[in-house]
Design an enzyme around this catalytic site. Sequence first.
Site, PDB file in Angstrom:
ATOM      1  N   ASP A   1     -19.507  81.034  44.501  1.00 43.47           N
ATOM      2  CA  ASP A   1     -20.946  81.249  44.358  1.00 43.47           C
ATOM      3  C   ASP A   1     -21.262  82.739  44.520  1.00 43.47           C
ATOM      4  OD1 ASP A   1     -23.611  80.828  44.138  1.00 43.47           O
ATOM      5  OD2 ASP A   1     -23.872  79.701  45.985  1.00 43.47           O
TER       6      ASP A   1
ATOM      7  N   TYR B   1     -20.841  73.332  50.961  1.00 46.69           N
ATOM      8  CA  TYR B   1     -22.131  72.884  50.444  1.00 46.69           C
ATOM      9  C   TYR B   1     -22.311  71.372  50.585  1.00 46.69           C
ATOM     10  CZ  TYR B   1     -22.766  77.527  48.407  1.00 46.69           C
ATOM     11  OH  TYR B   1     -22.905  78.873  48.235  1.00 46.69           O
TER      12      TYR B   1
ATOM     13  N   LYS C   1      -9.792  82.937  52.607  1.00 47.09           N
ATOM     14  CA  LYS C   1      -9.911  83.715  53.843  1.00 47.09           C
ATOM     15  C   LYS C   1      -8.897  83.097  54.810  1.00 47.09           C
ATOM     16  CE  LYS C   1     -11.982  86.891  56.328  1.00 47.09           C
ATOM     17  NZ  LYS C   1     -11.748  88.322  56.082  1.00 47.09           N
TER      18      LYS C   1
ATOM     19  N   ASP D   1     -21.698  85.856  41.242  1.00 48.63           N
ATOM     20  CA  ASP D   1     -22.923  86.647  41.091  1.00 48.63           C
ATOM     21  C   ASP D   1     -22.609  88.142  41.113  1.00 48.63           C
ATOM     22  OD1 ASP D   1     -24.397  84.362  40.931  1.00 48.63           O
ATOM     23  OD2 ASP D   1     -25.878  84.940  42.435  1.00 48.63           O
TER      24      ASP D   1
ATOM     25  N   ASP E   1     -12.949  89.126  51.130  1.00 49.07           N
ATOM     26  CA  ASP E   1     -13.566  90.441  51.362  1.00 49.07           C
ATOM     27  C   ASP E   1     -12.899  91.502  50.491  1.00 49.07           C
ATOM     28  OD1 ASP E   1     -11.415  89.730  52.948  1.00 49.07           O
ATOM     29  OD2 ASP E   1     -12.035  90.880  54.687  1.00 49.07           O
TER      30      ASP E   1
END
Length: 375
Positions: free
Chosen positions: A252, A145, A196, A256, A228
């Site tokens: 992020d 970000y 990852k 959620d 994942d």
Amino acid sequence: MKKSFNIAVLPGDGIGPEVMVEAYKILNIINNEFNFKINTREFDIGGIAFDKFGTPLPKKTLDGCIKSDAILFGSVGGKKWTCLSRDKQPERGALLPLRRFFNLFINIRPIKLNNDLKQLSPLRSGIIKNGFDILCIRELIGGIYFGLPKGRNTFNKKNISAFDTEIYSTKEIERIAKIAFQLSLQRNKQVCSIDKANVLESSSLWREVVTTVSKNFPDVQLRHLYVDNAAMQLIKNPNQFDVILCSNLFGDILSDECAMLTGSIGMLPSASLNKNFFGLFEPAGGSAPDLKGKNLANPIAQILSLGLLFEYSLNLQHIARYIELSVIKTLQKGYRTLDISDGKNYINTNQMGTKIAKTLSEIIKNENHIISKNI
Ligand code: NAD
């Protein structure tokens, strides 16, 4: 004289101002019942600030935040402001700079589901069994970000490429990992670090550094999961998690997902803190333009964010517990907003705030004789 604290209140856009009204109801009760005073000052931020002052983060707002003990934030953003240049957009031009300015690198989201509120979750009751209690720790001011370079290469009108940079340094990973391990010591002493590392260089470093930091916390059990797989495991068996440690991007997304496990994003609070635990407290969700002005938003995330403010920035844990308990008890009484209802039987934003405030009053009065109200 009563001890006092100053809170900068930034309602923002969309449902932000609507759910903030409900947080004030809670603040009023606390101000009346306890031996300290919370002073609030409200400032514009986001789209509404751009409309009034031509900038989403006016100097007056930033100054007000600097002078405060903590920031209570609603949400920012909406269609109206998406076509503005990057620095004028509500999130990119106000929220992200605010996080950066105060060095709020720690994002904490407690994701809890009580056993007797299992019906709120979209997961089958057989999967949830005894509810769950997860603490999601997300690195907030690094990674993709903020990483540079980012931008576009325009070769011709039909051929444009765009790029962002996912970048983490040892120091950035160390400091957020330490927080995760430290907080896990007050819980079940299990940290699950998400990356990852099978594909991304930044994730390989993340895994190496987290493993090194874990050596200073021999009582804490560390495991690593690819993002994942983590997304799957959260749905398969959320109860297996205690503390989840994530980069900015993965946190992020996963937080959620976690929000939905509790029933709705409207229930999930979040705390963004610096190393001194000064912080910005806000609902995990956004400005929900689809609900704006309808008195239908769930105010629980905003109210619980106020609870986190008491817990982390004001160090008044008992007040945080009162607020959390008042939310749980109100839900146990069967009250629901639209997002967590069957679509027929629900109360509005305003009514939910009033119910929680009333429950809070009752709890404080009932426990008055056993718990000292002095800080
Ligand atoms: P959103 O979180 O605003 O909405 C996603 C879905 O969740 C919608 O269906 C919405 O109705 C629902 N929802 C969110 N909060 C709710 C609540 N309290 N009660 C009931 N339902 C709720 O995300 P989005 O639609 O992706 O973004 C909308 C705007 O918010 C965009 O402008 C985005 O940039 C902004 N945004 C701001 C923040 C922030 O201020 N921290 C965070 C995310 C998105």
